[in-house]
Design an enzyme around this catalytic site. Structure first.
Site, PDB file in Angstrom:
ATOM      1  N   THR A   1     138.251  80.516  -8.034  1.00 45.84           N
ATOM      2  CA  THR A   1     138.275  79.695  -9.260  1.00 45.84           C
ATOM      3  C   THR A   1     137.742  80.520 -10.437  1.00 45.84           C
ATOM      4  O   THR A   1     138.353  80.559 -11.512  1.00 45.84           O
ATOM      5  CB  THR A   1     137.442  78.407  -9.086  1.00 45.84           C
ATOM      6  OG1 THR A   1     137.980  77.675  -7.984  1.00 45.84           O
ATOM      7  CG2 THR A   1     137.481  77.535 -10.334  1.00 45.84           C
TER       8      THR A   1
ATOM      9  N   LYS B   1     145.783  62.543  -3.100  1.00 43.85           N
ATOM     10  CA  LYS B   1     144.323  62.451  -3.168  1.00 43.85           C
ATOM     11  C   LYS B   1     143.884  61.323  -2.249  1.00 43.85           C
ATOM     12  O   LYS B   1     144.659  60.410  -1.949  1.00 43.85           O
ATOM     13  CB  LYS B   1     143.884  62.145  -4.610  1.00 43.85           C
ATOM     14  CG  LYS B   1     142.482  62.592  -4.942  1.00 43.85           C
ATOM     15  CD  LYS B   1     142.393  64.052  -5.308  1.00 43.85           C
ATOM     16  CE  LYS B   1     140.983  64.478  -5.619  1.00 43.85           C
ATOM     17  NZ  LYS B   1     140.914  65.870  -6.080  1.00 43.85           N
TER      18      LYS B   1
ATOM     19  N   VAL C   1     130.762  78.226 -10.365  1.00 41.98           N
ATOM     20  CA  VAL C   1     131.828  78.914 -11.100  1.00 41.98           C
ATOM     21  C   VAL C   1     131.276  79.577 -12.370  1.00 41.98           C
ATOM     22  O   VAL C   1     131.494  80.770 -12.615  1.00 41.98           O
ATOM     23  CB  VAL C   1     132.968  77.938 -11.487  1.00 41.98           C
ATOM     24  CG1 VAL C   1     134.057  78.670 -12.268  1.00 41.98           C
ATOM     25  CG2 VAL C   1     133.569  77.277 -10.246  1.00 41.98           C
TER      26      VAL C   1
ATOM     27  N   GLY D   1     127.173  75.499 -18.348  1.00 43.59           N
ATOM     28  CA  GLY D   1     127.089  75.314 -16.902  1.00 43.59           C
ATOM     29  C   GLY D   1     127.028  76.628 -16.161  1.00 43.59           C
ATOM     30  O   GLY D   1     127.971  77.413 -16.193  1.00 43.59           O
TER      31      GLY D   1
HETATM   32  P1  NAD Z   1     128.402  73.207  -9.959  1.00 42.62           P
HETATM   33  O1  NAD Z   1     127.899  71.819  -9.681  1.00 42.62           O
HETATM   34  O2  NAD Z   1     128.004  74.308  -9.043  1.00 42.62           O
HETATM   35  O3  NAD Z   1     128.009  73.649 -11.448  1.00 42.62           O
HETATM   36  C1  NAD Z   1     127.980  72.800 -12.546  1.00 42.62           C
HETATM   37  C2  NAD Z   1     126.801  73.231 -13.397  1.00 42.62           C
HETATM   38  O4  NAD Z   1     126.831  72.524 -14.634  1.00 42.62           O
HETATM   39  C3  NAD Z   1     125.452  72.959 -12.738  1.00 42.62           C
HETATM   40  O5  NAD Z   1     124.652  74.124 -12.783  1.00 42.62           O
HETATM   41  C4  NAD Z   1     124.872  71.839 -13.607  1.00 42.62           C
HETATM   42  O6  NAD Z   1     123.461  71.854 -13.663  1.00 42.62           O
HETATM   43  C5  NAD Z   1     125.493  72.143 -14.950  1.00 42.62           C
HETATM   44  N1  NAD Z   1     125.534  71.014 -15.893  1.00 42.62           N
HETATM   45  C6  NAD Z   1     125.738  69.714 -15.630  1.00 42.62           C
HETATM   46  N2  NAD Z   1     125.703  69.004 -16.775  1.00 42.62           N
HETATM   47  C7  NAD Z   1     125.490  69.876 -17.770  1.00 42.62           C
HETATM   48  C8  NAD Z   1     125.354  69.751 -19.189  1.00 42.62           C
HETATM   49  N3  NAD Z   1     125.437  68.573 -19.802  1.00 42.62           N
HETATM   50  N4  NAD Z   1     125.147  70.875 -19.912  1.00 42.62           N
HETATM   51  C9  NAD Z   1     125.047  72.081 -19.296  1.00 42.62           C
HETATM   52  N5  NAD Z   1     125.167  72.254 -17.965  1.00 42.62           N
HETATM   53  C10 NAD Z   1     125.376  71.173 -17.221  1.00 42.62           C
HETATM   54  O7  NAD Z   1     129.984  73.066 -10.026  1.00 42.62           O
HETATM   55  P2  NAD Z   1     131.060  74.241  -9.974  1.00 42.62           P
HETATM   56  O8  NAD Z   1     131.640  74.310  -8.615  1.00 42.62           O
HETATM   57  O9  NAD Z   1     130.512  75.453 -10.628  1.00 42.62           O
HETATM   58  O10 NAD Z   1     132.195  73.610 -10.901  1.00 42.62           O
HETATM   59  C11 NAD Z   1     132.054  73.575 -12.308  1.00 42.62           C
HETATM   60  C12 NAD Z   1     133.201  72.759 -12.893  1.00 42.62           C
HETATM   61  O11 NAD Z   1     134.451  73.341 -12.488  1.00 42.62           O
HETATM   62  C13 NAD Z   1     133.252  71.301 -12.400  1.00 42.62           C
HETATM   63  O12 NAD Z   1     133.758  70.495 -13.436  1.00 42.62           O
HETATM   64  C14 NAD Z   1     134.258  71.352 -11.261  1.00 42.62           C
HETATM   65  O13 NAD Z   1     134.889  70.104 -11.068  1.00 42.62           O
HETATM   66  C15 NAD Z   1     135.239  72.386 -11.784  1.00 42.62           C
HETATM   67  N6  NAD Z   1     135.998  73.065 -10.730  1.00 42.62           N
HETATM   68  C16 NAD Z   1     135.367  73.750  -9.752  1.00 42.62           C
HETATM   69  C17 NAD Z   1     136.109  74.387  -8.762  1.00 42.62           C
HETATM   70  C18 NAD Z   1     135.421  75.159  -7.650  1.00 42.62           C
HETATM   71  O14 NAD Z   1     136.128  75.863  -6.926  1.00 42.62           O
HETATM   72  N7  NAD Z   1     134.123  75.104  -7.502  1.00 42.62           N
HETATM   73  C19 NAD Z   1     137.499  74.337  -8.776  1.00 42.62           C
HETATM   74  C20 NAD Z   1     138.139  73.650  -9.829  1.00 42.62           C
HETATM   75  C21 NAD Z   1     137.370  73.013 -10.790  1.00 42.62           C
END
Ligand code: NAD
Length: 363
Positions: A150, A80, A184, A180
């Site tokens: 994912t 990292k 994803v 959320g």
């Molecule tokens: P994103 O930022 O597009 O979506 C996150 C969503 O969660 C947003 O819509 C946000 O408004 C919402 N949110 C934040 N706080 C909240 C709460 N307290 N209650 C309800 N909703 C809330 O991110 P993403 O890419 O969709 O990723 C989602 C999760 O998956 C993250 O934790 C990320 O680290 C993890 N992740 C993502 C990937 C990827 O490929 N995008 C890969 C591995 C892990």
């Protein structure tokens, strides 16, 4: 704790401090374990409070990448990179070119790309200085939106969990609470709706709820605070880390938890055990959200979407293996996943002892 003490405690191989005055770059690269192959891990940019916090973050995250690569059967180790600064005001293209020079100096021991606070376009700059970059935009040779594999991996995890709970992968009529509706979560929720599941969803951004409603109008919207106490079959955390903790676990009324959010358990051992004691099946996050990692790692072999799909598909079988191991050893699923990784890495290390034809002789 001193730096060497921390490296010894968590098993890190190498930590590199990088500084470039003209661009303001202050960065740490941590390489945790390269048993399975060159280290791979994103680059996070944050206005850390101090060096200790920055070092702690990079050591913790790089170790997590070793486990994630190993459980997803990707031939990479854990690494990292962190940059000290505010992504909104301190970032320049030249800063990422400077970082690229440092990454290049590692000669392929470490590959990096985006993480919190950095974007694919930043790594277009880094890639001008080194080939050891992944996850750039499609037009620069990257493999595209990682949230697609994912979400696919999370769905495989949900199907495996359904098989474990009910002896069938059918999700029709099952109740899912999705936290959320971002990149994803919205994709996972849409696929669940397509399979006839009943959805309760939440997000803190109204625009994300509205966008989801345009596609799935019959989902029930609940408040962000109530999502953990809903009676449902599965909770799908796709927002934030540390959501499974002393406060939320006693409230849960679900049978299983399968989501993409990273580091869902605030304390892996303690909260994994609390879930086990409550009889709630927990799908280890770093396994079910590995689809994005599988995609960027695949770029190192010449991106192939079919191969990404088939490796992500394997999350189904690996998760069932984790559930079986946890049951056989009477341990939390989070610990079973870690043990599976450690045993696998020991076997790989032993395989690498065999001298192949390409091995350079030093005698
Ligand atoms: P994103 O930022 O597009 O979506 C996150 C969503 O969660 C947003 O819509 C946000 O408004 C919402 N949110 C934040 N706080 C909240 C709460 N307290 N209650 C309800 N909703 C809330 O991110 P993403 O890419 O969709 O990723 C989602 C999760 O998956 C993250 O934790 C990320 O680290 C993890 N992740 C993502 C990937 C990827 O490929 N995008 C890969 C591995 C892990």
């Amino acid at each position: 704790m001193g730096i060497f003490e921390q490296m010894e405690k968590y098993g890190h191989e190498q930590v590199i401090f990088c500084q470039h005055k003209a661009t303001g770059l202050k960065s740490i690269i941590a390489i945790h374990d390269t048993t399975a192959g060159p280290a791979l891990g994103g680059c996070r940019m944050r206005p850390y409070d101090n060096e200790e916090e920055m070092l702690f973050d990079v050591l913790r995250l790089s170790r997590g990448m070793t486990y994630k690569c190993a459980i997803a059967d990707v031939d990479n180790g854990g690494g990292k990179c962190v940059i000290w600064g505010d992504p909104a005001s301190d970032k320049t293209g030249e800063m990422f070119r400077a970082l690229g020079r440092f990454v290049d100096g590692l000669g392929g021991r470490f590959y990096t790309g985006t993480d919190v606070g950095t974007y694919p376009t930043d790594f277009v700059q880094a890639k001008r200085e080194t080939p050891y970059i992944v996850g750039v935009p499609l037009e620069y040779g990257g493999s595209g939106d990682s949230s697609i594999p994912t979400a696919f991996g999370v769905l495989e995890g949900i199907r495996a969990t359904a098989m474990k709970l009910w002896g069938s992968t059918s999700l029709k009529g099952k109740i899912f609470a999705v936290q959320g509706l971002g990149k994803v979560g919205a994709k996972v929720a849409k696929s669940l709706a397509d399979e006839g599941a009943i959805l309760m969803v939440t997000d803190v951004v109204q625009a994300n709820i509205d966008r989801f409603f345009d596609v799935v109008p019959d989902a029930a919207v609940v408040s962000p605070d109530s999502i953990f106490s809903l009676a449902c079959d599965m909770l799908i955390p796709c927002a934030l880390g540390a959501v499974l903790n002393d406060r939320t676990i006693p409230e849960l009324r679900c049978k299983a938890i399968v989501g993409s959010a990273n580091n869902q358990l605030l304390d892996e051992e303690k909260h994994g055990t609390m879930l086990k004691d409550r009889g709630i099946l927990y799908a280890p996050d770093y396994l079910v959200n590995a689809g994005g990692l599988i995609q960027v790692a695949d770029e190192l072999h010449g991106a192939n979407p079919e191969r990404v799909l088939s490796k992500t598909n394997a999350i189904y079988d690996i998760l069932l293996q984790v559930y079986e191991l946890a049951e056989a050893r009477n341990i939390p699923t989070s610990i079973a996943a870690n043990q599976l990784v450690e045993e696998r890495l020991n076997r790989i290390a032993d395989i690498k002892r065999i001298r192949g034809s390409a091995t350079r002789s030093v005698t």
